[in-house]
Design a protein around this motif. Structure first.
Motif, PDB file in Angstrom:
ATOM      1  N   VAL A  30       0.841  -1.200   0.000  1.00  0.00           N
ATOM      2  CA  VAL A  30       0.000   0.000   0.000  1.00  0.00           C
ATOM      3  C   VAL A  30       0.873   1.246   0.000  1.00  0.00           C
ATOM      4  CG1 VAL A  30      -1.676   1.325   1.359  1.00  0.00           C
ATOM      5  CG2 VAL A  30      -1.951  -1.142   1.098  1.00  0.00           C
ATOM      6  N   SER A  38     -10.329  12.349   6.674  1.00  0.00           N
ATOM      7  CA  SER A  38     -10.953  12.320   5.349  1.00  0.00           C
ATOM      8  C   SER A  38     -10.578  11.082   4.527  1.00  0.00           C
ATOM      9  CB  SER A  38     -10.604  13.591   4.571  1.00  0.00           C
ATOM     10  OG  SER A  38      -9.212  13.642   4.326  1.00  0.00           O
ATOM     11  N   ASN A  39      -9.459  10.438   4.849  1.00  0.00           N
ATOM     12  CA  ASN A  39      -9.065   9.276   4.044  1.00  0.00           C
ATOM     13  C   ASN A  39      -9.006   7.972   4.838  1.00  0.00           C
ATOM     14  OD1 ASN A  39      -6.694   9.374   5.488  1.00  0.00           O
ATOM     15  ND2 ASN A  39      -5.379   9.355   3.694  1.00  0.00           N
ATOM     16  N   LEU A  41     -11.273   5.824   5.773  1.00  0.00           N
ATOM     17  CA  LEU A  41     -12.021   4.716   5.192  1.00  0.00           C
ATOM     18  C   LEU A  41     -11.363   4.200   3.920  1.00  0.00           C
ATOM     19  CD1 LEU A  41     -15.745   5.742   5.778  1.00  0.00           C
ATOM     20  CD2 LEU A  41     -14.417   3.965   6.940  1.00  0.00           C
ATOM     21  N   ASP A  42     -10.935   5.109   3.061  1.00  0.00           N
ATOM     22  CA  ASP A  42     -10.256   4.688   1.834  1.00  0.00           C
ATOM     23  C   ASP A  42      -8.981   3.907   2.142  1.00  0.00           C
ATOM     24  OD1 ASP A  42     -12.183   5.864   0.241  1.00  0.00           O
ATOM     25  OD2 ASP A  42     -11.073   7.752   0.019  1.00  0.00           O
ATOM     26  N   ALA A  43      -8.206   4.405   3.091  1.00  0.00           N
ATOM     27  CA  ALA A  43      -6.968   3.719   3.465  1.00  0.00           C
ATOM     28  C   ALA A  43      -7.280   2.349   4.068  1.00  0.00           C
ATOM     29  CB  ALA A  43      -6.179   4.567   4.456  1.00  0.00           C
ATOM     30  N   PHE A  45      -9.923   0.434   3.511  1.00  0.00           N
ATOM     31  CA  PHE A  45     -10.358  -0.470   2.449  1.00  0.00           C
ATOM     32  C   PHE A  45      -9.180  -0.934   1.594  1.00  0.00           C
ATOM     33  CE2 PHE A  45     -14.713   1.549   2.842  1.00  0.00           C
ATOM     34  CZ  PHE A  45     -15.263   0.437   3.468  1.00  0.00           C
ATOM     35  N   GLU A  46      -8.254  -0.037   1.338  1.00  0.00           N
ATOM     36  CA  GLU A  46      -7.073  -0.411   0.560  1.00  0.00           C
ATOM     37  C   GLU A  46      -6.247  -1.459   1.312  1.00  0.00           C
ATOM     38  OE1 GLU A  46      -4.504  -0.770  -2.514  1.00  0.00           O
ATOM     39  OE2 GLU A  46      -6.405   0.313  -2.524  1.00  0.00           O
ATOM     40  N   ARG A  49      -7.864  -5.027   1.347  1.00  0.00           N
ATOM     41  CA  ARG A  49      -7.900  -5.682   0.031  1.00  0.00           C
ATOM     42  C   ARG A  49      -6.567  -6.343  -0.320  1.00  0.00           C
ATOM     43  NH1 ARG A  49     -10.722  -0.894  -2.681  1.00  0.00           N
ATOM     44  NH2 ARG A  49      -8.597  -0.467  -3.315  1.00  0.00           N
TER      45      ARG A  49
END
Length: 123
Positions: A30, A38-39, A41-43, A45-46, A49
């Motif tokens: 990653v 702000s990030n 959730l994105d982090a 999820f990354e 995965r």
């Protein structure tokens, strides 16, 4: 401690060490990122995965089961210090796999851990 008990404890230690190494491999895949509201959730999820992260978490689950089986056979005052072998495995594996530093001071520390584990295991 008999051979079967030692095998359970060492299997738990090795699975725990493997989990750490897989988590590191997943984190490396990653890469570094800013940890902000702000990030997050994105982090997250990354990270989840990544197959090495999933494998690392699976190793943790199995290691807990094996560890509990080991604790049914070995005193916790003996078993728990054996977890320190995970530090040795991880230090050497991280040097080999990830090119992390393994200087003289770390090697001395690893030697101290090994001596301590031998003393506890023989008690």
């Amino acid at each position: 401690m008999n051979a079967a008990s030692l095998a359970l404890i060492l299997t738990g230690v090795l699975l725990n060490a493997a989990a750490q190494l897989l988590l590191k491999a997943g984190a490396n895949a990653v890469g570094s990122f800013a940890f902000t509201p702000s990030n997050i959730l994105d982090a997250g999820f990354e990270l989840v995965r990544q197959w090495p992260i999933i494998g690392g978490l699976a190793c943790y689950v199995v290691s807990v089961v094996v560890w509990v089986l080991g604790l049914t056979r070995v005193d916790v005052s003996v078993a728990y210090p054996l977890l320190s072998l995970g530090y040795v495995v991880n230090a050497v594996a991280a040097w080999y796999l990830f090119g992390e530093s393994l200087g003289a001071q770390r090697m001395i520390g690893i030697g101290v851990i090994i001596v301590g584990v031998v003393l506890v295991a023989r008690s």
